[in-house]
Design a protein around this motif. Structure first.
Motif, PDB file in Angstrom:
ATOM      1  N   SER A   3       9.452 -17.442   5.147  1.00 56.20           N
ATOM      2  CA  SER A   3      10.807 -16.907   5.197  1.00 56.20           C
ATOM      3  C   SER A   3      11.000 -16.065   3.949  1.00 56.20           C
ATOM      4  N   ILE A   4      11.606 -14.888   4.089  1.00 57.98           N
ATOM      5  CA  ILE A   4      11.833 -14.005   2.945  1.00 57.98           C
ATOM      6  C   ILE A   4      13.266 -14.157   2.474  1.00 57.98           C
ATOM      7  N   GLY A  68       8.064  -1.118   1.973  1.00 54.98           N
ATOM      8  CA  GLY A  68       7.186  -2.137   1.415  1.00 54.98           C
ATOM      9  C   GLY A  68       8.001  -3.100   0.570  1.00 54.98           C
ATOM     10  N   VAL A  69       7.560  -4.342   0.510  1.00 52.80           N
ATOM     11  CA  VAL A  69       8.289  -5.363  -0.232  1.00 52.80           C
ATOM     12  C   VAL A  69       7.296  -6.152  -1.085  1.00 52.80           C
ATOM     13  N   LEU A  70       7.631  -6.332  -2.354  1.00 49.37           N
ATOM     14  CA  LEU A  70       6.847  -7.176  -3.247  1.00 49.37           C
ATOM     15  C   LEU A  70       7.458  -8.568  -3.199  1.00 49.37           C
ATOM     16  N   LYS A 117      11.029  -9.511  -4.741  1.00 51.72           N
ATOM     17  CA  LYS A 117      11.149  -9.075  -6.131  1.00 51.72           C
ATOM     18  C   LYS A 117      11.416  -7.576  -6.256  1.00 51.72           C
ATOM     19  N   ALA A 118      10.850  -6.775  -5.371  1.00 51.30           N
ATOM     20  CA  ALA A 118      11.010  -5.328  -5.460  1.00 51.30           C
ATOM     21  C   ALA A 118      10.705  -4.698  -4.109  1.00 51.30           C
ATOM     22  N   VAL A 119      11.053  -3.422  -3.973  1.00 45.77           N
ATOM     23  CA  VAL A 119      10.776  -2.661  -2.753  1.00 45.77           C
ATOM     24  C   VAL A 119      10.069  -1.370  -3.144  1.00 45.77           C
ATOM     25  N   PHE A 120       9.369  -0.765  -2.185  1.00 43.26           N
ATOM     26  CA  PHE A 120       8.714   0.513  -2.428  1.00 43.26           C
ATOM     27  C   PHE A 120       8.588   1.294  -1.130  1.00 43.26           C
ATOM     28  N   ASP A 121       8.511   2.617  -1.260  1.00 41.48           N
ATOM     29  CA  ASP A 121       8.324   3.473  -0.096  1.00 41.48           C
ATOM     30  C   ASP A 121       7.071   4.340  -0.222  1.00 41.48           C
TER      31      ASP A 121
END
Length: 164
Positions: A3-4, A68-70, A117-121
């Motif tokens: 689960s996120i 994207g998700v860290l 913790k963070a996101v990215f594209d």
């Protein structure tokens, strides 16, 4: 099952996939003197030096609609709610032989929490002295995962592929 857990404020970053193994798992305070990539004028490639080795980087953007998700592993268990119970109880149809042989487990698996913790594209894929090409395992892997996700979730427009 995972689960996120989204955070209130998620920072944006650009992951770097390096062509080496670093035996460390955790945060680092990287001084500018150790990691200073020089970006090309079009911002699609970069050059950096790591321990005297020249690295060439290629920016790989995620397609529109993808993020994207860290994530970071936690020791927390997710609290069951109607959605997780319903999702966990769905099973594909099976024949009686599978059931007799014990292929199915009657217990629902525990749900562990991953914290966002963070996101990215976009990300940068690095190669030794040369730019990674379309056949690079990471570049190709991203493309294959996105194609798999679209096929699995039915987001691909089937009408575009039909010819009259």
């Amino acid at each position: 099952m995972l689960s996120i857990k989204p955070t209130q404020t998620s920072r944006k970053l650009t992951p770097n996939i390096l062509p080496c193994t670093i035996h460390h798992n955790g945060p680092l305070k990287i001084a500018k003197r150790y990691w200073t990539p020089q970006h090309s004028s079009d911002k699609k490639t970069s050059t950096a030096y790591l321990r005297g080795r020249k690295l060439r980087g290629r920016v790989v953007k995620l397609p529109a609609g993808y993020q994207g998700v860290l994530l970071q592993k936690t020791d927390q268990d997710a609290q069951p709610n109607a959605d997780t119970r319903q999702g966990a109880s769905r099973r594909p149809p099976v024949d009686d032989e599978d059931d007799i042989n014990g292929a199915l487990d009657d217990e629902e698996g525990e749900v562990k929490v991953m914290e966002q913790k963070a996101v990215f594209d976009e990300m940068v894929v690095w190669g030794h002295e040369v730019l990674p090409e379309d056949g690079d395992e990471y570049v190709k892997g991203i493309e294959e995962w996105i194609a798999f996700a679209e096929a699995m979730h039915g987001t691909h427009d089937h009408d575009a592929n039909e010819t009259s």
